[in-house]
Write a protein that holds these residues in place. Sequence first.
Motif, PDB file in Angstrom:
ATOM      1  N   ARG A  20      57.161  -0.478  -4.684  1.00 22.37           N
ATOM      2  CA  ARG A  20      57.924   0.727  -5.224  1.00 22.37           C
ATOM      3  C   ARG A  20      58.023   1.742  -4.202  1.00 22.37           C
ATOM      4  O   ARG A  20      57.677   2.619  -4.102  1.00 22.37           O
ATOM      5  CB  ARG A  20      57.097   1.168  -6.545  1.00 22.37           C
ATOM      6  N   VAL A  21      58.859   1.333  -3.033  1.00 17.13           N
ATOM      7  CA  VAL A  21      59.159   2.398  -2.167  1.00 17.13           C
ATOM      8  C   VAL A  21      60.824   2.646  -2.075  1.00 17.13           C
ATOM      9  O   VAL A  21      61.373   2.114  -2.998  1.00 17.13           O
ATOM     10  CB  VAL A  21      58.808   1.853  -0.822  1.00 17.13           C
ATOM     11  N   ARG A  22      61.234   3.454  -1.384  1.00 17.38           N
ATOM     12  CA  ARG A  22      62.675   4.035  -1.302  1.00 17.38           C
ATOM     13  C   ARG A  22      62.967   4.028   0.125  1.00 17.38           C
ATOM     14  O   ARG A  22      62.020   4.085   1.069  1.00 17.38           O
ATOM     15  CB  ARG A  22      62.617   5.437  -1.787  1.00 17.38           C
ATOM     16  N   ALA A  23      64.459   3.738   0.270  1.00 19.63           N
ATOM     17  CA  ALA A  23      64.810   3.543   1.782  1.00 19.63           C
ATOM     18  C   ALA A  23      66.245   4.067   1.652  1.00 19.63           C
ATOM     19  O   ALA A  23      66.910   4.063   0.534  1.00 19.63           O
ATOM     20  CB  ALA A  23      64.479   2.303   2.441  1.00 19.63           C
ATOM     21  N   PRO A  24      66.750   4.499   2.652  1.00 19.71           N
ATOM     22  CA  PRO A  24      68.312   4.780   2.664  1.00 19.71           C
ATOM     23  C   PRO A  24      69.022   3.498   2.605  1.00 19.71           C
ATOM     24  O   PRO A  24      69.045   2.684   3.374  1.00 19.71           O
ATOM     25  CB  PRO A  24      68.537   5.602   4.258  1.00 19.71           C
ATOM     26  N   ASP A  72      51.094  -0.017  -4.703  1.00 22.87           N
ATOM     27  CA  ASP A  72      52.055   0.591  -5.450  1.00 22.87           C
ATOM     28  C   ASP A  72      52.207   2.077  -4.549  1.00 22.87           C
ATOM     29  O   ASP A  72      51.303   2.785  -4.681  1.00 22.87           O
ATOM     30  CB  ASP A  72      52.175   0.947  -6.882  1.00 22.87           C
ATOM     31  N   LEU A  73      53.194   2.241  -4.001  1.00 22.72           N
ATOM     32  CA  LEU A  73      53.394   3.455  -2.969  1.00 22.72           C
ATOM     33  C   LEU A  73      54.272   4.305  -3.843  1.00 22.72           C
ATOM     34  O   LEU A  73      54.563   5.656  -3.062  1.00 22.72           O
ATOM     35  CB  LEU A  73      54.090   3.288  -1.733  1.00 22.72           C
ATOM     36  N   ASP A  74      54.460   4.374  -5.125  1.00 24.92           N
ATOM     37  CA  ASP A  74      54.769   5.886  -5.761  1.00 24.92           C
ATOM     38  C   ASP A  74      56.172   6.504  -5.260  1.00 24.92           C
ATOM     39  O   ASP A  74      56.169   7.500  -4.943  1.00 24.92           O
ATOM     40  CB  ASP A  74      53.586   6.600  -5.908  1.00 24.92           C
ATOM     41  N   ASP A  75      57.087   5.531  -5.043  1.00 25.64           N
ATOM     42  CA  ASP A  75      58.238   6.047  -4.410  1.00 25.64           C
ATOM     43  C   ASP A  75      58.614   6.593  -2.983  1.00 25.64           C
ATOM     44  O   ASP A  75      59.280   7.494  -2.590  1.00 25.64           O
ATOM     45  CB  ASP A  75      59.045   7.250  -5.413  1.00 25.64           C
ATOM     46  N   SER A  76      57.505   6.390  -2.164  1.00 26.72           N
ATOM     47  CA  SER A  76      57.406   6.749  -0.528  1.00 26.72           C
ATOM     48  C   SER A  76      58.464   6.234  -0.034  1.00 26.72           C
ATOM     49  O   SER A  76      59.055   5.135  -0.521  1.00 26.72           O
ATOM     50  CB  SER A  76      55.804   6.638  -0.213  1.00 26.72           C
ATOM     51  N   LEU A  77      59.014   7.074   1.087  1.00 21.37           N
ATOM     52  CA  LEU A  77      60.132   6.582   1.902  1.00 21.37           C
ATOM     53  C   LEU A  77      59.373   5.608   2.915  1.00 21.37           C
ATOM     54  O   LEU A  77      58.435   5.688   3.507  1.00 21.37           O
ATOM     55  CB  LEU A  77      60.581   7.614   2.613  1.00 21.37           C
ATOM     56  N   VAL A  78      60.270   4.516   3.123  1.00 22.82           N
ATOM     57  CA  VAL A  78      60.052   3.580   4.308  1.00 22.82           C
ATOM     58  C   VAL A  78      61.149   3.612   5.145  1.00 22.82           C
ATOM     59  O   VAL A  78      62.297   3.458   4.514  1.00 22.82           O
ATOM     60  CB  VAL A  78      59.898   2.101   3.632  1.00 22.82           C
ATOM     61  N   LEU A  79      60.884   3.679   6.189  1.00 20.00           N
ATOM     62  CA  LEU A  79      62.048   3.773   7.373  1.00 20.00           C
ATOM     63  C   LEU A  79      61.900   2.980   8.510  1.00 20.00           C
ATOM     64  O   LEU A  79      60.614   2.600   8.847  1.00 20.00           O
ATOM     65  CB  LEU A  79      62.262   5.372   7.800  1.00 20.00           C
ATOM     66  N   PRO A  80      62.968   2.378   9.224  1.00 15.16           N
ATOM     67  CA  PRO A  80      62.596   1.594  10.424  1.00 15.16           C
ATOM     68  C   PRO A  80      62.196   2.545  11.575  1.00 15.16           C
ATOM     69  O   PRO A  80      62.206   3.643  11.396  1.00 15.16           O
ATOM     70  CB  PRO A  80      64.019   0.958  10.526  1.00 15.16           C
ATOM     71  N   GLY A  81      61.397   2.028  12.367  1.00 15.73           N
ATOM     72  CA  GLY A  81      61.393   2.760  13.622  1.00 15.73           C
ATOM     73  C   GLY A  81      62.419   3.502  14.216  1.00 15.73           C
ATOM     74  O   GLY A  81      63.526   2.733  14.341  1.00 15.73           O
ATOM     75  N   PHE A  82      62.340   4.705  14.513  1.00 19.84           N
ATOM     76  CA  PHE A  82      63.462   5.177  15.285  1.00 19.84           C
ATOM     77  C   PHE A  82      63.749   5.032  16.676  1.00 19.84           C
ATOM     78  O   PHE A  82      63.051   4.403  17.417  1.00 19.84           O
ATOM     79  CB  PHE A  82      63.438   6.869  15.064  1.00 19.84           C
ATOM     80  N   VAL A  83      65.033   5.439  17.201  1.00 19.15           N
ATOM     81  CA  VAL A  83      65.302   4.997  18.595  1.00 19.15           C
ATOM     82  C   VAL A  83      65.941   6.429  19.271  1.00 19.15           C
ATOM     83  O   VAL A  83      66.794   7.158  18.779  1.00 19.15           O
ATOM     84  CB  VAL A  83      66.429   4.053  18.554  1.00 19.15           C
ATOM     85  N   ASP A  84      65.187   6.617  20.477  1.00 19.45           N
ATOM     86  CA  ASP A  84      65.414   7.788  21.257  1.00 19.45           C
ATOM     87  C   ASP A  84      66.672   7.247  22.424  1.00 19.45           C
ATOM     88  O   ASP A  84      66.151   6.902  23.286  1.00 19.45           O
ATOM     89  CB  ASP A  84      64.318   8.439  21.785  1.00 19.45           C
ATOM     90  N   LEU A  85      67.751   7.799  22.467  1.00 24.31           N
ATOM     91  CA  LEU A  85      68.989   7.042  23.280  1.00 24.31           C
ATOM     92  C   LEU A  85      68.963   7.897  24.415  1.00 24.31           C
ATOM     93  O   LEU A  85      69.463   7.446  25.402  1.00 24.31           O
ATOM     94  CB  LEU A  85      70.210   7.411  22.360  1.00 24.31           C
TER      95      LEU A  85
END
Length: 453
Positions: A20-24, A72-85
Amino acid sequence: MTPSFFTPPGAAGGRYVLRRVRAPRCLIDDPVAASLRPAGDGDLVALDLAIADGRIAQIAPAGATDAARGPDLDDSLVLPGFVDLHTHLDKGHIWPRQANPTGDGAGAARATMQDRTANWNAEDLRRRMDFALRTAYAKGVVAIRTHLDSQSPQAEISYPVFRAMREAWAGRIALQVSSITQVDVFLREEGVRLADIVAESGGNLGCVTKSQAHPQEPVPPEIDEAMVRLFRLAAERGLDVDLHVDESTDPRARSLIRVAQAAIKQGFQGRILCGHCTALALQTDEVIAQTLAACREAGIAIVSLPTVNMYLQDRSLDATRTPRWRGVTVLHEMKAAGLEVAVAGDNCRDPFYAYGDHDMLDTYTQAVKILHLDHPFGDWIRAASATPAAIMGLEGRGVLKAGMPADLMVLRARSYSEMLARHQWDRTVLRTGRAIDTTPPDYRELDDLVRVD
């Protein structure tokens, strides 16, 4: 260890589900993405994320997996590791010993040259770069491209240090390098030697669109000849190109279209990335349209450095005057014209930017506010994740994709609104599915290098 709001079950190599997570939706590289239920603001969707043996094993609709296998993460956001270009790890964290007294670009250049001449030996660079990488790692950054000041003899010092750091950090942060020097260097034998050093390091050939011979000219008279030479040197060695372009408040700075025209004329087949391009925002709509058309034809990607350019540009030595503009390029128009666009962190605690902490989530948060990457949010979050990863040629990075390492950020925030409103200090950072210590290194570690008593 910095507090996080949850700890995943099991050790590295374990199997569990982030339930139960959220992501873009725009960051989910999986056929299931189209069927996931909308949840929250923007393009957020509800999902379960299965982790096995340190990798993303499955992306499924929320509630579709075994409830006994994870929290159960109660709709917490999960994101991939970000990239610093676009960064400058060789400059980082020198502020205590070499501040910028005026806070503008000219003051930054003078201060950096003084510090480079006096202090940039191999050990000084190694320690400051390692400090920066440990900080970025704790923040959830998975890849960084750094520019290295490449004036002779600094190139001979800095590139071996970079190569050693790249090897030491392999598997944790993917590192790439680009050169930075004045454009007219490539009209001399020094430019050939630099291209060879860059090729030896597997880097990108780059420069600023300013010249040593004509430092006050918004477009140096030798730029066309120099860019042809740079593209030839890059093509001969199979290198991509990464440039600092028109980082200026002068609307006469029109090097970007000249770069594009040179690339088209040469038939350059490698990738081209141009950073800053701030002067374009001060030009007419007609000039902007012509420039973007040329960039599209040349295949040029753009990276904006919003925090640093807001810090440097339109600053006055008169303390009674407020800056009048944001100091960023026309990123919306560029994206609409079909260009790949990204945002990045740039400098950190050096004369070009007194602040920063190698945190790409914070960079994206600030970019939303500075560049109005909201109303709608759309897929702008890709500018800090998937797009820079693609520009760097990092397959599967910056997205959520089955089979890729579970290098993730898990936020207490449930929506873009919550994420952007409050600094995510309690994020959980996963590396190969295991929570890491997110405590950044202490500035005191560098006191013997940078403290001025």
